[in-house]
Design a protein around this motif. Structure first.
Motif, PDB file in Angstrom:
ATOM      1  N   ALA A  19      29.439  -2.612  -3.176  1.00  0.00           N
ATOM      2  CA  ALA A  19      29.295  -1.783  -4.373  1.00  0.00           C
ATOM      3  C   ALA A  19      29.001  -2.653  -5.599  1.00  0.00           C
ATOM      4  CB  ALA A  19      30.558  -0.958  -4.594  1.00  0.00           C
ATOM      5  N   ALA A  20      29.683  -3.798  -5.695  1.00  0.00           N
ATOM      6  CA  ALA A  20      29.449  -4.697  -6.821  1.00  0.00           C
ATOM      7  C   ALA A  20      28.038  -5.273  -6.775  1.00  0.00           C
ATOM      8  CB  ALA A  20      30.486  -5.825  -6.806  1.00  0.00           C
ATOM      9  N   ALA A  21      27.576  -5.626  -5.565  1.00  0.00           N
ATOM     10  CA  ALA A  21      26.227  -6.173  -5.415  1.00  0.00           C
ATOM     11  C   ALA A  21      25.176  -5.127  -5.784  1.00  0.00           C
ATOM     12  CB  ALA A  21      26.008  -6.663  -3.992  1.00  0.00           C
ATOM     13  N   ALA A  22      25.415  -3.882  -5.367  1.00  0.00           N
ATOM     14  CA  ALA A  22      24.474  -2.800  -5.686  1.00  0.00           C
ATOM     15  C   ALA A  22      24.409  -2.568  -7.195  1.00  0.00           C
ATOM     16  CB  ALA A  22      24.879  -1.519  -4.964  1.00  0.00           C
ATOM     17  N   ALA A  23      25.561  -2.615  -7.858  1.00  0.00           N
ATOM     18  CA  ALA A  23      25.595  -2.426  -9.307  1.00  0.00           C
ATOM     19  C   ALA A  23      24.868  -3.567 -10.020  1.00  0.00           C
ATOM     20  CB  ALA A  23      27.043  -2.335  -9.787  1.00  0.00           C
ATOM     21  N   ALA A  24      25.082  -4.798  -9.538  1.00  0.00           N
ATOM     22  CA  ALA A  24      24.403  -5.944 -10.146  1.00  0.00           C
ATOM     23  C   ALA A  24      22.899  -5.866  -9.930  1.00  0.00           C
ATOM     24  CB  ALA A  24      24.959  -7.244  -9.550  1.00  0.00           C
ATOM     25  N   ARG A  25      22.500  -5.441  -8.730  1.00  0.00           N
ATOM     26  CA  ARG A  25      21.071  -5.310  -8.440  1.00  0.00           C
ATOM     27  C   ARG A  25      20.427  -4.240  -9.316  1.00  0.00           C
ATOM     28  NH1 ARG A  25      21.700  -5.136  -3.557  1.00  0.00           N
ATOM     29  NH2 ARG A  25      21.772  -2.882  -3.214  1.00  0.00           N
ATOM     30  N   ALA A  26      21.127  -3.116  -9.501  1.00  0.00           N
ATOM     31  CA  ALA A  26      20.602  -2.045 -10.346  1.00  0.00           C
ATOM     32  C   ALA A  26      20.456  -2.516 -11.789  1.00  0.00           C
ATOM     33  CB  ALA A  26      21.508  -0.822 -10.264  1.00  0.00           C
ATOM     34  N   ALA A  27      21.440  -3.278 -12.272  1.00  0.00           N
ATOM     35  CA  ALA A  27      21.378  -3.790 -13.639  1.00  0.00           C
ATOM     36  C   ALA A  27      20.213  -4.767 -13.798  1.00  0.00           C
ATOM     37  CB  ALA A  27      22.699  -4.467 -14.005  1.00  0.00           C
ATOM     38  N   ALA A  28      20.020  -5.626 -12.780  1.00  0.00           N
ATOM     39  CA  ALA A  28      18.923  -6.588 -12.837  1.00  0.00           C
ATOM     40  C   ALA A  28      17.571  -5.884 -12.814  1.00  0.00           C
ATOM     41  CB  ALA A  28      19.029  -7.569 -11.659  1.00  0.00           C
ATOM     42  N   GLU A  29      17.449  -4.848 -11.980  1.00  0.00           N
ATOM     43  CA  GLU A  29      16.197  -4.093 -11.920  1.00  0.00           C
ATOM     44  C   GLU A  29      15.914  -3.382 -13.237  1.00  0.00           C
ATOM     45  OE1 GLU A  29      16.636  -1.535  -8.611  1.00  0.00           O
ATOM     46  OE2 GLU A  29      16.247  -3.095  -7.103  1.00  0.00           O
TER      47      GLU A  29
END
Length: 215
Positions: free
Chosen positions: A82-92
């Motif tokens: 979940a943390a990785a998905a949130a970080a990826r969404a923020a980066a995108e």
């Protein structure tokens, strides 16, 4: 005492005793029929009780340490995912914002004049002309040429690819979409000098040198 009176007394005592026995039987908590003797209470000391006992007791879970460890590992993996998905969404989101600002630049797509060769230049009292593909063109002549990435955009893309691969990939896709929507662009011959021809697409100017200098 007469026999009749004695009989009545005995019958009364028997009735009272029977009533007391029935009352005592109703007050019993448990009742079980003995298969050993009609007069002995069954002996279950030290063994299982012969009475039926209902209980709501639920035995505690006996999960093994391995099962507990697996459950904890799965919970940690879910949190990390979940943390990785949130970080990826923020980066995108950040990359898209950066790319949107770049792609909106007017010089992102430019005219490709690489195939335009100035074969000759004619200067005279009736105006200047250039020779291209066997035709003399005067200032004001218009024609279509393919589009390409501008020099600044190419430089920006190369720098972005070295620092932010995600943004660079998004930029590449957006540039491809924009160039697909605009495969050609209109240019106008705006000025002719003794050695150059200058074109414009309304926003940018392009200067081409004479391919072969005059003799």
């Amino acid at each position: 005492m007469s026999l009749n009176r004695l009989g009545l007394m005995v019958a009364g005592m028997a009735l009272v005793a029977g009533h007391a026995a029935a009352q005592a039987q109703e007050e019993l908590l448990w009742k079980v029929d003995s298969t050993v003797s009609a007069t002995l209470i069954p002996d279950y000391k030290g063994g299982p009780t012969p009475f039926t006992i209902k209980s709501n007791y639920v035995a505690p879970s006996t999960a093994s340490d391995a099962e507990k460890a697996a459950a904890e590992a799965a919970a940690r993996a879910a949190v990390e995912a979940a943390a990785a998905a949130a970080a990826r969404a923020a980066a995108e989101k950040a990359a898209l914002k950066k790319v949107t600002a770049i792609i909106s630049s007017p010089d992102a797509i430019t005219a490709d004049l690489s195939q335009v060769k100035i074969e000759g230049i004619l200067q005279g009292p009736l105006g200047n002309s250039i020779l291209w593909q066997g035709q003399w063109l005067k200032t004001g002549s218009k024609f279509k040429v393919p589009t390409t990435l501008g020099a600044k955009m190419t430089e920006t893309y190369n720098k972005l690819a070295a620092t932010d691969a995600l943004a660079a990939g998004l930029l590449r896709d957006k540039l491809y979409e924009r160039q697909s929507r605009q495969p050609t662009i209109d240019v106008t011959l705006s000025q002719i000098t003794s050695q150059t021809a200058i074109f414009t697409d309304g926003r940018q100017r392009y200067t081409l040198q004479l391919s072969q200098p005059p003799l």
